[in-house]
Every structure is written in structure tokens, then in C-alpha cells.
Scaffold this motif. Sequence first.
Motif, PDB file in Angstrom:
ATOM      1  N   GLU A  25      20.934   0.218   8.974  1.00 40.00           N
ATOM      2  CA  GLU A  25      20.436  -1.025   8.505  1.00 40.00           C
ATOM      3  C   GLU A  25      19.932  -1.647  10.288  1.00 40.00           C
ATOM      4  O   GLU A  25      20.386  -1.342  11.578  1.00 40.00           O
ATOM      5  CB  GLU A  25      21.892  -2.057   8.873  1.00 40.00           C
ATOM      6  CG  GLU A  25      22.512  -1.963   7.369  1.00 40.00           C
ATOM      7  CD  GLU A  25      21.241  -3.485   6.943  1.00 40.00           C
ATOM      8  OE1 GLU A  25      20.494  -3.489   7.034  1.00 40.00           O
ATOM      9  OE2 GLU A  25      22.451  -2.884   5.279  1.00 40.00           O
ATOM     10  N   THR A  26      19.126  -1.616  10.385  1.00 40.03           N
ATOM     11  CA  THR A  26      18.763  -3.254  11.884  1.00 40.03           C
ATOM     12  C   THR A  26      19.645  -4.766  11.595  1.00 40.03           C
ATOM     13  O   THR A  26      19.600  -5.316  11.440  1.00 40.03           O
ATOM     14  CB  THR A  26      17.266  -3.339  11.969  1.00 40.03           C
ATOM     15  OG1 THR A  26      16.490  -2.394  11.552  1.00 40.03           O
ATOM     16  CG2 THR A  26      17.471  -4.038  13.435  1.00 40.03           C
ATOM     17  N   LEU A  27      20.029  -4.502  13.064  1.00 39.83           N
ATOM     18  CA  LEU A  27      21.162  -5.313  13.594  1.00 39.83           C
ATOM     19  C   LEU A  27      20.170  -6.574  14.812  1.00 39.83           C
ATOM     20  O   LEU A  27      19.710  -5.841  15.583  1.00 39.83           O
ATOM     21  CB  LEU A  27      22.351  -4.935  14.024  1.00 39.83           C
ATOM     22  CG  LEU A  27      23.418  -5.800  14.410  1.00 39.83           C
ATOM     23  CD1 LEU A  27      23.843  -6.684  13.772  1.00 39.83           C
ATOM     24  CD2 LEU A  27      24.606  -5.753  15.610  1.00 39.83           C
ATOM     25  N   SER A  41      19.612   2.610  14.767  1.00 42.48           N
ATOM     26  CA  SER A  41      20.028   4.141  15.511  1.00 42.48           C
ATOM     27  C   SER A  41      19.270   4.777  15.964  1.00 42.48           C
ATOM     28  O   SER A  41      17.702   4.550  15.380  1.00 42.48           O
ATOM     29  CB  SER A  41      20.801   4.427  13.135  1.00 42.48           C
ATOM     30  OG  SER A  41      19.374   4.398  12.963  1.00 42.48           O
ATOM     31  N   LEU A  42      19.595   5.806  16.689  1.00 37.41           N
ATOM     32  CA  LEU A  42      18.617   6.540  17.278  1.00 37.41           C
ATOM     33  C   LEU A  42      17.692   7.526  15.987  1.00 37.41           C
ATOM     34  O   LEU A  42      16.824   7.381  16.440  1.00 37.41           O
ATOM     35  CB  LEU A  42      19.532   7.625  18.005  1.00 37.41           C
ATOM     36  CG  LEU A  42      19.033   8.728  19.079  1.00 37.41           C
ATOM     37  CD1 LEU A  42      17.696   7.957  19.657  1.00 37.41           C
ATOM     38  CD2 LEU A  42      19.387   9.777  19.337  1.00 37.41           C
ATOM     39  N   GLU A  43      18.294   7.553  15.071  1.00 43.16           N
ATOM     40  CA  GLU A  43      17.492   7.793  14.171  1.00 43.16           C
ATOM     41  C   GLU A  43      16.508   8.290  13.449  1.00 43.16           C
ATOM     42  O   GLU A  43      15.135   7.465  13.340  1.00 43.16           O
ATOM     43  CB  GLU A  43      18.470   9.080  12.797  1.00 43.16           C
ATOM     44  CG  GLU A  43      17.838   9.374  11.895  1.00 43.16           C
ATOM     45  CD  GLU A  43      18.193   9.818  10.715  1.00 43.16           C
ATOM     46  OE1 GLU A  43      17.385  10.411   9.294  1.00 43.16           O
ATOM     47  OE2 GLU A  43      19.986   9.698  10.702  1.00 43.16           O
ATOM     48  N   GLU A  44      16.775   6.224  13.158  1.00 41.24           N
ATOM     49  CA  GLU A  44      15.444   4.905  12.593  1.00 41.24           C
ATOM     50  C   GLU A  44      14.294   4.818  14.107  1.00 41.24           C
ATOM     51  O   GLU A  44      13.300   4.360  14.038  1.00 41.24           O
ATOM     52  CB  GLU A  44      16.572   3.882  12.067  1.00 41.24           C
ATOM     53  CG  GLU A  44      16.631   3.635  11.042  1.00 41.24           C
ATOM     54  CD  GLU A  44      15.360   4.376  10.572  1.00 41.24           C
ATOM     55  OE1 GLU A  44      14.884   3.190   9.487  1.00 41.24           O
ATOM     56  OE2 GLU A  44      16.280   4.522   9.127  1.00 41.24           O
ATOM     57  N   TYR A  45      15.435   4.702  14.793  1.00 42.48           N
ATOM     58  CA  TYR A  45      14.443   4.232  16.850  1.00 42.48           C
ATOM     59  C   TYR A  45      13.349   6.031  16.529  1.00 42.48           C
ATOM     60  O   TYR A  45      12.043   5.422  16.881  1.00 42.48           O
ATOM     61  CB  TYR A  45      14.956   4.251  17.430  1.00 42.48           C
ATOM     62  CG  TYR A  45      14.527   4.324  19.007  1.00 42.48           C
ATOM     63  CD1 TYR A  45      13.895   3.371  19.471  1.00 42.48           C
ATOM     64  CD2 TYR A  45      14.424   5.562  19.382  1.00 42.48           C
ATOM     65  CE1 TYR A  45      12.527   2.859  20.461  1.00 42.48           C
ATOM     66  CE2 TYR A  45      13.553   5.641  21.073  1.00 42.48           C
ATOM     67  CZ  TYR A  45      12.872   4.778  21.446  1.00 42.48           C
ATOM     68  OH  TYR A  45      12.148   4.682  22.558  1.00 42.48           O
ATOM     69  N   ASN A  46      14.139   6.749  16.359  1.00 41.59           N
ATOM     70  CA  ASN A  46      13.116   8.293  17.090  1.00 41.59           C
ATOM     71  C   ASN A  46      11.746   7.991  15.267  1.00 41.59           C
ATOM     72  O   ASN A  46      10.975   8.718  15.893  1.00 41.59           O
ATOM     73  CB  ASN A  46      13.809   9.449  16.964  1.00 41.59           C
ATOM     74  CG  ASN A  46      14.296   9.720  17.363  1.00 41.59           C
ATOM     75  OD1 ASN A  46      14.275   9.249  18.802  1.00 41.59           O
ATOM     76  ND2 ASN A  46      15.683  10.772  18.041  1.00 41.59           N
ATOM     77  N   ALA A  47      12.188   8.071  14.356  1.00 36.96           N
ATOM     78  CA  ALA A  47      11.705   7.267  13.384  1.00 36.96           C
ATOM     79  C   ALA A  47      10.227   6.781  13.382  1.00 36.96           C
ATOM     80  O   ALA A  47       8.911   6.850  13.299  1.00 36.96           O
ATOM     81  CB  ALA A  47      11.961   7.406  12.279  1.00 36.96           C
ATOM     82  N   LEU A  48      10.682   5.673  13.669  1.00 40.04           N
ATOM     83  CA  LEU A  48       9.878   4.266  14.343  1.00 40.04           C
ATOM     84  C   LEU A  48       8.714   5.075  15.979  1.00 40.04           C
ATOM     85  O   LEU A  48       7.695   4.887  15.683  1.00 40.04           O
ATOM     86  CB  LEU A  48      10.443   3.334  14.659  1.00 40.04           C
ATOM     87  CG  LEU A  48       9.889   1.631  15.694  1.00 40.04           C
ATOM     88  CD1 LEU A  48       8.994   1.548  14.001  1.00 40.04           C
ATOM     89  CD2 LEU A  48      10.648   1.026  15.436  1.00 40.04           C
TER      90      LEU A  48
END
Length: 84
Positions: A25-27, A41-48
Amino acid sequence: MITATISDFRKGIKSYLDKVVQNFETLIINRGKDEAIVVMSLEEYNALMATNHELSSRKNERRLDAAIEKFRNGKSFTKDLIEE
């Protein structure tokens, strides 16, 4: 996407952060008039960041567009991985 006020976030910080990490989720934390913070999350940030890097040059963007077009037109292929 989840939204919370700063007060709600303070009260349930662990719960909010668990949702972000476990559910991808994005908060959005609203801090008042026209102010907000985004938590991911760090995983989402890295993917972005990886996506941003891939699209940062016109050459990469064209190459990716061409690959997507080939896939959509059925011009893709599969390969077996070589086991070592």
C-alpha cells in the motif's frame, strides 16, 4: 492507497506501517492545508526508481515500447534457462 491524518498515524503507526509493507500500500499522511507525506515500502520505492531510470532516456523508452509492441503482436519467444 491509504490516507490518514497525522494524529491517526501517530496513534496507529505500527498498524499503518504493517499495511504499507505487507499489502504494498501507499500511505498518504495529511499534515494540514496542502501538506502531505507519502510513505511506501522500500520494495515499492526501488521498483519506482528502476522504472524511472529505464524511462529517463528516450532511447530506453523507445526500446521498451518496441518490446511491448512485439509482445502484444505475438512476436515474442520463450527460452529455457540453462541449469549449471
